[in-house]
Design a protein around this motif. Structure first.
Motif, PDB file in Angstrom:
ATOM      1  N   ALA A 170       0.827  -1.209   0.000  1.00 26.58           N
ATOM      2  CA  ALA A 170       0.000   0.000   0.000  1.00 26.58           C
ATOM      3  C   ALA A 170       0.857   1.254   0.000  1.00 26.58           C
ATOM      4  O   ALA A 170       1.983   1.267   0.504  1.00 26.58           O
ATOM      5  N   ILE A 171       0.298   2.309  -0.585  1.00 22.52           N
ATOM      6  CA  ILE A 171       0.834   3.671  -0.481  1.00 22.52           C
ATOM      7  C   ILE A 171      -0.246   4.511   0.189  1.00 22.52           C
ATOM      8  O   ILE A 171      -1.396   4.535  -0.270  1.00 22.52           O
ATOM      9  N   LYS A 172       0.109   5.201   1.272  1.00 20.80           N
ATOM     10  CA  LYS A 172      -0.867   5.962   2.051  1.00 20.80           C
ATOM     11  C   LYS A 172      -0.298   7.343   2.394  1.00 20.80           C
ATOM     12  O   LYS A 172       0.886   7.607   2.218  1.00 20.80           O
ATOM     13  N   THR A 173      -1.170   8.196   2.899  1.00 21.74           N
ATOM     14  CA  THR A 173      -0.743   9.480   3.451  1.00 21.74           C
ATOM     15  C   THR A 173      -1.048   9.499   4.944  1.00 21.74           C
ATOM     16  O   THR A 173      -2.129   9.080   5.371  1.00 21.74           O
ATOM     17  N   GLN A 174      -0.086   9.967   5.739  1.00 20.68           N
ATOM     18  CA  GLN A 174      -0.262  10.092   7.174  1.00 20.68           C
ATOM     19  C   GLN A 174       0.334  11.410   7.639  1.00 20.68           C
ATOM     20  O   GLN A 174       1.171  12.002   6.942  1.00 20.68           O
ATOM     21  N   GLY A 175      -0.098  11.865   8.813  1.00 19.59           N
ATOM     22  CA  GLY A 175       0.297  13.194   9.248  1.00 19.59           C
ATOM     23  C   GLY A 175       0.887  13.265  10.635  1.00 19.59           C
ATOM     24  O   GLY A 175       0.680  12.382  11.467  1.00 19.59           O
ATOM     25  N   TRP A 176       1.635  14.352  10.858  1.00 16.20           N
ATOM     26  CA  TRP A 176       2.162  14.718  12.157  1.00 16.20           C
ATOM     27  C   TRP A 176       1.691  16.142  12.449  1.00 16.20           C
ATOM     28  O   TRP A 176       1.843  17.034  11.622  1.00 16.20           O
ATOM     29  N   VAL A 177       1.123  16.354  13.642  1.00 19.08           N
ATOM     30  CA  VAL A 177       0.740  17.686  14.096  1.00 19.08           C
ATOM     31  C   VAL A 177       1.607  18.016  15.300  1.00 19.08           C
ATOM     32  O   VAL A 177       1.464  17.403  16.357  1.00 19.08           O
ATOM     33  N   GLY A 178       2.525  18.960  15.143  1.00 16.41           N
ATOM     34  CA  GLY A 178       3.472  19.243  16.209  1.00 16.41           C
ATOM     35  C   GLY A 178       4.313  18.001  16.472  1.00 16.41           C
ATOM     36  O   GLY A 178       4.975  17.471  15.584  1.00 16.41           O
ATOM     37  N   ASP A 179       4.246  17.491  17.696  1.00 13.22           N
ATOM     38  CA  ASP A 179       4.967  16.261  18.027  1.00 13.22           C
ATOM     39  C   ASP A 179       4.020  15.072  18.123  1.00 13.22           C
ATOM     40  O   ASP A 179       4.359  14.031  18.677  1.00 13.22           O
ATOM     41  N   ILE A 180       2.813  15.231  17.563  1.00 11.08           N
ATOM     42  CA  ILE A 180       1.792  14.183  17.657  1.00 11.08           C
ATOM     43  C   ILE A 180       1.699  13.447  16.340  1.00 11.08           C
ATOM     44  O   ILE A 180       1.462  14.040  15.284  1.00 11.08           O
ATOM     45  N   LEU A 196      -0.379  11.188  13.978  1.00 15.77           N
ATOM     46  CA  LEU A 196      -1.762  10.762  13.763  1.00 15.77           C
ATOM     47  C   LEU A 196      -1.742   9.344  13.210  1.00 15.77           C
ATOM     48  O   LEU A 196      -1.311   9.105  12.090  1.00 15.77           O
ATOM     49  N   GLU A 197      -2.213   8.406  14.018  1.00 12.62           N
ATOM     50  CA  GLU A 197      -2.054   6.994  13.682  1.00 12.62           C
ATOM     51  C   GLU A 197      -2.886   6.566  12.481  1.00 12.62           C
ATOM     52  O   GLU A 197      -2.540   5.602  11.792  1.00 12.62           O
ATOM     53  N   SER A 198      -3.981   7.222  12.205  1.00  8.01           N
ATOM     54  CA  SER A 198      -4.813   6.821  11.075  1.00  8.01           C
ATOM     55  C   SER A 198      -4.280   7.442   9.787  1.00  8.01           C
ATOM     56  O   SER A 198      -3.792   8.570   9.781  1.00  8.01           O
ATOM     57  N   SER A 199      -4.374   6.696   8.716  1.00 11.39           N
ATOM     58  CA  SER A 199      -3.977   7.245   7.421  1.00 11.39           C
ATOM     59  C   SER A 199      -5.157   7.998   6.827  1.00 11.39           C
ATOM     60  O   SER A 199      -6.317   7.667   7.058  1.00 11.39           O
ATOM     61  N   PHE A 200      -4.867   9.033   6.039  1.00 13.38           N
ATOM     62  CA  PHE A 200      -5.909   9.816   5.394  1.00 13.38           C
ATOM     63  C   PHE A 200      -6.489   9.081   4.193  1.00 13.38           C
ATOM     64  O   PHE A 200      -7.593   9.379   3.745  1.00 13.38           O
ATOM     65  N   ASN A 207     -10.881   5.341  13.160  1.00 12.78           N
ATOM     66  CA  ASN A 207      -9.578   5.729  12.632  1.00 12.78           C
ATOM     67  C   ASN A 207      -8.888   4.614  11.860  1.00 12.78           C
ATOM     68  O   ASN A 207      -7.910   4.872  11.148  1.00 12.78           O
ATOM     69  N   GLN A 208      -9.367   3.366  11.994  1.00 19.47           N
ATOM     70  CA  GLN A 208      -8.715   2.229  11.351  1.00 19.47           C
ATOM     71  C   GLN A 208      -9.492   1.685  10.159  1.00 19.47           C
ATOM     72  O   GLN A 208      -9.084   0.688   9.561  1.00 19.47           O
ATOM     73  N   VAL A 209     -10.595   2.326   9.810  1.00 16.85           N
ATOM     74  CA  VAL A 209     -11.431   1.811   8.723  1.00 16.85           C
ATOM     75  C   VAL A 209     -10.668   1.780   7.402  1.00 16.85           C
ATOM     76  O   VAL A 209     -10.693   0.779   6.667  1.00 16.85           O
ATOM     77  N   VAL A 210      -9.994   2.868   7.057  1.00 18.07           N
ATOM     78  CA  VAL A 210      -9.249   2.922   5.792  1.00 18.07           C
ATOM     79  C   VAL A 210      -8.154   1.856   5.770  1.00 18.07           C
ATOM     80  O   VAL A 210      -7.979   1.144   4.773  1.00 18.07           O
ATOM     81  N   ASP A 211      -7.422   1.726   6.873  1.00 18.29           N
ATOM     82  CA  ASP A 211      -6.363   0.726   6.930  1.00 18.29           C
ATOM     83  C   ASP A 211      -6.920  -0.684   6.767  1.00 18.29           C
ATOM     84  O   ASP A 211      -6.332  -1.521   6.079  1.00 18.29           O
ATOM     85  N   TYR A 212      -8.058  -0.950   7.390  1.00 21.22           N
ATOM     86  CA  TYR A 212      -8.660  -2.283   7.290  1.00 21.22           C
ATOM     87  C   TYR A 212      -9.110  -2.570   5.863  1.00 21.22           C
ATOM     88  O   TYR A 212      -8.856  -3.659   5.330  1.00 21.22           O
ATOM     89  N   ILE A 213      -9.762  -1.617   5.231  1.00 17.28           N
ATOM     90  CA  ILE A 213     -10.255  -1.831   3.875  1.00 17.28           C
ATOM     91  C   ILE A 213      -9.101  -2.077   2.913  1.00 17.28           C
ATOM     92  O   ILE A 213      -9.148  -2.995   2.089  1.00 17.28           O
ATOM     93  N   LEU A 214      -8.053  -1.276   3.019  1.00 13.35           N
ATOM     94  CA  LEU A 214      -6.912  -1.447   2.118  1.00 13.35           C
ATOM     95  C   LEU A 214      -6.136  -2.726   2.410  1.00 13.35           C
ATOM     96  O   LEU A 214      -5.434  -3.243   1.535  1.00 13.35           O
ATOM     97  N   SER A 215      -6.259  -3.239   3.618  1.00 12.46           N
ATOM     98  CA  SER A 215      -5.526  -4.454   3.973  1.00 12.46           C
ATOM     99  C   SER A 215      -6.204  -5.716   3.458  1.00 12.46           C
ATOM    100  O   SER A 215      -5.537  -6.732   3.238  1.00 12.46           O
ATOM    101  N   LYS A 216      -7.520  -5.652   3.219  1.00 11.96           N
ATOM    102  CA  LYS A 216      -8.280  -6.878   2.960  1.00 11.96           C
ATOM    103  C   LYS A 216      -8.877  -6.975   1.578  1.00 11.96           C
ATOM    104  O   LYS A 216      -8.942  -8.071   0.991  1.00 11.96           O
ATOM    105  N   TYR A 217      -9.375  -5.873   1.009  1.00 14.47           N
ATOM    106  CA  TYR A 217     -10.237  -5.952  -0.167  1.00 14.47           C
ATOM    107  C   TYR A 217      -9.503  -5.617  -1.455  1.00 14.47           C
ATOM    108  O   TYR A 217      -8.610  -4.770  -1.488  1.00 14.47           O
ATOM    109  N   GLN A 218      -9.936  -6.294  -2.522  1.00  9.56           N
ATOM    110  CA  GLN A 218      -9.431  -6.010  -3.863  1.00  9.56           C
ATOM    111  C   GLN A 218     -10.416  -5.172  -4.667  1.00  9.56           C
ATOM    112  O   GLN A 218      -9.996  -4.414  -5.532  1.00  9.56           O
ATOM    113  N   THR A 219     -11.714  -5.327  -4.403  1.00 13.99           N
ATOM    114  CA  THR A 219     -12.742  -4.637  -5.173  1.00 13.99           C
ATOM    115  C   THR A 219     -13.812  -4.061  -4.265  1.00 13.99           C
ATOM    116  O   THR A 219     -14.000  -4.515  -3.123  1.00 13.99           O
ATOM    117  N   VAL A 220     -14.537  -3.093  -4.794  1.00 21.13           N
ATOM    118  CA  VAL A 220     -15.686  -2.527  -4.088  1.00 21.13           C
ATOM    119  C   VAL A 220     -16.774  -3.575  -3.909  1.00 21.13           C
ATOM    120  O   VAL A 220     -17.443  -3.625  -2.867  1.00 21.13           O
TER     121      VAL A 220
END
Length: 398
Positions: free
Chosen positions: A95-105, A107-111, A150-163
């Motif tokens: 997978a290729i994803k986008t994730q963020g840092w706010v200050g020193d935090i 963000l565990e979920s990918s956008f 926060n983990q929905v996107v990660d779960y979907i990308l980890s398991k599914y090939q099609t809609v």
């Protein structure tokens, strides 16, 4: 409910009241000024290629990285009060994803992102209308079949090939329960856009009083609140938008017809121009309807790059006074603006992105990711956003 949404936008400076709490104020600002202007579209080219484009808007200092994950990357569910163990899963795809840092935090979920099967998933903010399961209601066997929002996107990308695979699980209630986690003082309200390389697309929402709903995304657009079906009904108010110019204003003067022609584009008179979610939905849907259908995937990528440019927000054009967490008069520094657009070619698995300062498009393809987790910054230096062409100048021949 829509009036509540507008009222929320207008009084969202309440975040400053909590700004003295270091992280809560910051994250509340993230909620209020955060992803309220995100947009996603997709185009299917005549050669069958499907291209997805999205933008990400925030109003606070924020760093985003493009993250790569190899197959087998593990994920562990967040702890639940009535569960000894929680759901764990690992990715079946790269997978290729986008994730963020706010200050020193961090963000565990990918956008959002894309997996090696050609599936795209994205989260966008969905304030006012969102409702997830209470974590205290999850017990027993549900402990191992529940994930946070926060983990929905990660779960979907980890398991599914099609809609279609995802739809079947949703219809048969084989998709995990989704509960709302509060991270650093905030429960993020989210809905989800899922698109595959076949051109199938759905919007997944968890809505107050209605529970889990999903809609076929037939128009090819997703923004933020209100819910997706409201946006589709709102499109009925704009049947007049067209790419055909109206006839110029004319009148008779001494038997001669006088035409007052100003320029092209009159067919789009009345199209909303503000940055509220309903207006952005109308604009994006109109552009998708009117643009020339691309013959090739490359043309679709080019079209999508132009479409995301239409959603581009400059610093200073959308300001909520007092919506800062620093306590200083730096509202303009924290006005909503487009941090990055992200374009995904689902057929090749290549992603294109640029920053706000470094406006040059860069590319990363899923076939080139390493067998370990890695990242690269989205933003770059201004000097990288242009190419000097002085050495390319050609002399005119006499």
């Amino acid at each position: 409910e829509y009036k509540s949404y507008l009222r929320f936008c207008m009084v969202s400076n309440v975040g400053v009241a909590l700004s003295r709490l270091p992280h809560l104020g910051l994250l509340l600002t993230l909620c209020i000024t955060g992803c309220n202007s995100c947009q996603e579209t997709y185009i299917t080219a005549e050669d069958g290629g499907v291209v997805v484009g999205r933008t990400m808007e925030f109003g606070i200092p924020f760093k985003t990285y493009v993250v790569t994950e190899p197959p087998g990357t593990p994920f562990v569910g967040h702890s639940l009060p009535n569960c000894e163990k929680t759901m764990a899963f690992e990715t079946a795809f790269g997978a290729i994803k986008t994730q963020g840092w706010v200050g020193d935090i961090f963000l565990e979920s990918s956008f959002g992102g894309i997996n090696s099967a050609g599936l795209s998933a994205s989260l966008l903010y969905f304030p006012i209308f969102t409702e997830y399961r209470d974590k205290n209601s999850i017990k027993g066997d549900e402990c191992l079949n529940s994930i946070s929002q926060n983990q929905v996107v990660d779960y979907i990308l980890s398991k599914y090939q099609t809609v279609l695979q995802l739809q079947v699980d949703l219809e048969n209630d084989d998709f995990p329960s989704v509960w709302g986690i509060v991270t650093i003082g905030l429960l993020h309200p989210l809905h989800y856009s899922i698109i595959d390389k076949n051109g199938d697309a759905i919007v997944l929402e968890y809505t107050k009083g209605k529970g889990r709903l999903f809609f076929n995304n037939t128009v090819g657009v997703m923004t933020n609140s209100p819910p997706y079906d409201w946006h589709m009904n709102n499109l009925r108010n704009y049947p007049h938008l067209t790419n055909i110019d109206h006839k110029a204003f004319s009148y008779k003067y001494r038997g001669e017809e006088m035409l007052l022609f100003l320029g092209s584009g009159s067919g789009l008179l009345g199209m909303p121009g503000d940055y509220l979610s309903p207006s952005r939905f109308i604009r994006a849907a109109t552009f998708l309807k009117l643009i020339k259908k691309p013959k090739t995937t490359e043309e679709a990528i080019t079209q999508t790059m132009h479409i995301v440019n239409t959603a581009d927000m400059m610093r200073g054009v959308a300001v909520n006074p007092g919506n800062t967490y620093t306590g200083k008069d730096d509202t303009l520094d924290h006005s909503q603006h487009t941090y990055w657009p992200f374009v995904k070619d689902l057929k090749s698995g290549c992603c294109y992105f640029r920053g706000y300062v470094d406006t040059s498009w860069r590319r990363l393809c899923i076939t080139d990711i390493p067998d370990y987790k890695a990242y690269v910054a989205v933003e770059g230096e201004f000097e990288n956003s242009y190419r000097d062409v002085s050495e390319d100048l050609l002399q005119f021949e006499d």
